[in-house]
Design a protein around this motif. Sequence first.
Motif, PDB file in Angstrom:
ATOM      1  N   MET A   8       0.492  -0.930   0.126  1.00  0.00           N
ATOM      2  CA  MET A   8      -0.011  -0.397  -0.153  1.00  0.00           C
ATOM      3  C   MET A   8       1.148   1.265  -0.141  1.00  0.00           C
ATOM      4  SD  MET A   8      -1.608  -0.319   4.049  1.00  0.00           S
ATOM      5  CE  MET A   8      -0.634  -1.187   4.695  1.00  0.00           C
ATOM      6  N   GLY A   9       0.389   2.543  -0.714  1.00  0.00           N
ATOM      7  CA  GLY A   9       1.088   3.290  -0.975  1.00  0.00           C
ATOM      8  C   GLY A   9       1.129   4.373   0.525  1.00  0.00           C
ATOM      9  N   SER A  10       0.279   3.807   1.272  1.00  0.00           N
ATOM     10  CA  SER A  10       0.308   4.363   2.953  1.00  0.00           C
ATOM     11  C   SER A  10      -0.474   3.680   3.560  1.00  0.00           C
ATOM     12  CB  SER A  10       0.146   6.394   2.583  1.00  0.00           C
ATOM     13  OG  SER A  10      -0.269   6.207   3.761  1.00  0.00           O
ATOM     14  N   ASP A  11       0.278   3.933   5.104  1.00  0.00           N
ATOM     15  CA  ASP A  11      -0.653   2.773   5.988  1.00  0.00           C
ATOM     16  C   ASP A  11      -2.176   3.907   6.264  1.00  0.00           C
ATOM     17  OD1 ASP A  11      -0.508   5.396   7.595  1.00  0.00           O
ATOM     18  OD2 ASP A  11       0.602   4.579   9.458  1.00  0.00           O
ATOM     19  N   SER A  12      -2.222   5.083   5.895  1.00  0.00           N
ATOM     20  CA  SER A  12      -3.669   5.382   5.591  1.00  0.00           C
ATOM     21  C   SER A  12      -4.719   4.716   4.521  1.00  0.00           C
ATOM     22  CB  SER A  12      -4.011   6.469   4.825  1.00  0.00           C
ATOM     23  OG  SER A  12      -3.834   7.041   3.558  1.00  0.00           O
ATOM     24  N   ASP A  13      -3.714   3.874   3.873  1.00  0.00           N
ATOM     25  CA  ASP A  13      -4.537   2.597   2.662  1.00  0.00           C
ATOM     26  C   ASP A  13      -5.324   1.041   3.439  1.00  0.00           C
ATOM     27  OD1 ASP A  13      -4.317   4.292   1.003  1.00  0.00           O
ATOM     28  OD2 ASP A  13      -2.770   3.408   0.370  1.00  0.00           O
ATOM     29  N   LEU A  14      -5.026   0.886   4.881  1.00  0.00           N
ATOM     30  CA  LEU A  14      -5.005  -0.356   5.897  1.00  0.00           C
ATOM     31  C   LEU A  14      -6.581  -0.197   4.928  1.00  0.00           C
ATOM     32  CD1 LEU A  14      -3.851  -2.357   7.106  1.00  0.00           C
ATOM     33  CD2 LEU A  14      -3.628  -0.888   9.641  1.00  0.00           C
ATOM     34  N   HIS A  39       6.012   7.271  -5.145  1.00  0.00           N
ATOM     35  CA  HIS A  39       6.998   9.147  -5.140  1.00  0.00           C
ATOM     36  C   HIS A  39       7.631   8.677  -4.062  1.00  0.00           C
ATOM     37  CE1 HIS A  39       2.539   8.626  -7.394  1.00  0.00           C
ATOM     38  NE2 HIS A  39       3.585   8.992  -8.065  1.00  0.00           N
ATOM     39  N   ARG A  40       7.282   8.280  -2.536  1.00  0.00           N
ATOM     40  CA  ARG A  40       7.554   8.951  -1.541  1.00  0.00           C
ATOM     41  C   ARG A  40       9.219   7.722  -1.258  1.00  0.00           C
ATOM     42  NH1 ARG A  40       1.992   9.000   1.849  1.00  0.00           N
ATOM     43  NH2 ARG A  40       1.762  11.430   1.339  1.00  0.00           N
ATOM     44  N   THR A  41       9.080   6.314  -1.554  1.00  0.00           N
ATOM     45  CA  THR A  41      10.157   6.132  -1.341  1.00  0.00           C
ATOM     46  C   THR A  41      10.379   4.933  -2.990  1.00  0.00           C
ATOM     47  OG1 THR A  41       8.841   4.050  -0.542  1.00  0.00           O
ATOM     48  CG2 THR A  41       9.152   5.283   0.883  1.00  0.00           C
ATOM     49  N   ALA A  62      -1.699  -4.372  -5.322  1.00  0.00           N
ATOM     50  CA  ALA A  62      -1.098  -2.666  -5.003  1.00  0.00           C
ATOM     51  C   ALA A  62      -2.162  -2.128  -5.246  1.00  0.00           C
ATOM     52  CB  ALA A  62      -0.112  -1.810  -6.163  1.00  0.00           C
ATOM     53  N   ALA A  63      -2.619  -0.707  -3.675  1.00  0.00           N
ATOM     54  CA  ALA A  63      -3.275  -0.487  -3.117  1.00  0.00           C
ATOM     55  C   ALA A  63      -2.708   1.496  -3.116  1.00  0.00           C
ATOM     56  CB  ALA A  63      -3.865  -0.526  -1.894  1.00  0.00           C
ATOM     57  N   ALA A  64      -3.663   1.916  -3.649  1.00  0.00           N
ATOM     58  CA  ALA A  64      -2.731   3.484  -3.877  1.00  0.00           C
ATOM     59  C   ALA A  64      -4.199   4.204  -4.057  1.00  0.00           C
ATOM     60  CB  ALA A  64      -1.365   4.060  -4.480  1.00  0.00           C
ATOM     61  N   GLY A  65      -3.859   5.782  -3.157  1.00  0.00           N
ATOM     62  CA  GLY A  65      -4.830   6.720  -3.788  1.00  0.00           C
ATOM     63  C   GLY A  65      -4.186   7.991  -4.040  1.00  0.00           C
ATOM     64  N   MET A  66      -4.941   8.844  -4.819  1.00  0.00           N
ATOM     65  CA  MET A  66      -4.675  10.205  -5.103  1.00  0.00           C
ATOM     66  C   MET A  66      -3.860  10.011  -7.006  1.00  0.00           C
ATOM     67  SD  MET A  66      -3.824  12.123  -1.840  1.00  0.00           S
ATOM     68  CE  MET A  66      -3.816  13.751  -2.911  1.00  0.00           C
ATOM     69  N   ALA A  67      -2.398   9.982  -6.884  1.00  0.00           N
ATOM     70  CA  ALA A  67      -2.291  10.200  -7.781  1.00  0.00           C
ATOM     71  C   ALA A  67      -1.089   8.720  -7.827  1.00  0.00           C
ATOM     72  CB  ALA A  67      -0.841  11.101  -8.295  1.00  0.00           C
TER      73      ALA A  67
HETATM   74  C1  RP5 Z   1      -1.237   8.129  -2.004  1.00  0.00           C
HETATM   75  O1  RP5 Z   1      -1.812   8.971  -1.520  1.00  0.00           O
HETATM   76  C2  RP5 Z   1      -1.195   6.586  -0.768  1.00  0.00           C
HETATM   77  O2  RP5 Z   1      -1.661   5.405  -1.162  1.00  0.00           O
HETATM   78  C3  RP5 Z   1      -2.344   6.902  -0.723  1.00  0.00           C
HETATM   79  O3  RP5 Z   1      -4.107   7.157  -0.538  1.00  0.00           O
HETATM   80  C4  RP5 Z   1      -2.443   9.116  -0.866  1.00  0.00           C
HETATM   81  C5  RP5 Z   1      -2.960   9.684   0.857  1.00  0.00           C
HETATM   82  O4  RP5 Z   1      -1.676   9.123   1.395  1.00  0.00           O
HETATM   83  P1  RP5 Z   1      -1.195   9.967   3.370  1.00  0.00           P
HETATM   84  O5  RP5 Z   1      -0.716  11.593   2.886  1.00  0.00           O
HETATM   85  O6  RP5 Z   1      -2.510   9.060   4.019  1.00  0.00           O
HETATM   86  O7  RP5 Z   1      -0.426   9.256   3.674  1.00  0.00           O
HETATM   87  O8  RP5 Z   1       0.126   7.711  -2.525  1.00  0.00           O
END
Ligand code: RP5
Length: 162
Positions: A8-14, A39-41, A62-67
């Motif tokens: 996941m792109g961020s733990d906020s996707d948990l 983008h971050r790592t 792979a789970a991610a939000g936004m771009a």
């Molecule tokens: C994406 O940006 C992540 O997958 C997440 O969905 C979104 C926001 O990330 P955080 O700012 O909550 O870490 O890359």
Amino acid sequence: MKKVSIVMGSDSDLPVIQKAIAILNELEIPFEVHVFSAHRTPEQARTFSLEARDKGFGVLIAAAGMAAHLAGAIAANTTLPVIGIPCKGPVLDGLDALLSTVQMPSGIPVATVGVNNGANAALLAAEILSVGDAELTQRLQQKRERDTAAVLEKDAGIAARL
Ligand code: RP5
């Protein structure tokens, strides 16, 4: 059995991937969960993708939000099947992530499920792994029958709720 990875792109996707985890557990499929960002790592995401096959993974989620470039960035560095889960963000209702995940150029496929649909990502991963695995095929069939029975139970009870 080959493992599934969920990145996941961020733990906020948990919350989205919890649905996938529940189904992988139900089907007794081994998995690992990681937080890597395109983008971050980017280096960590790349190294993970390059090493995934040798580490015993068969499908990568792979789970991610936004771009949401994570699934595509992973797919660029492996020939394992990659399943993308677009996650709903604070604006655009997940349409941003859906398009970022699904609109891959020819040659680098990402099997994209619906926005926030961690359940379908896990089921698709299980179906891929079930090819050539009779026991997993049986567990998948039994799950399908349980899920069908649950819907039929709702049909039987709906009149009483009106
Ligand atoms: C994406 O940006 C992540 O997958 C997440 O969905 C979104 C926001 O990330 P955080 O700012 O909550 O870490 O890359």
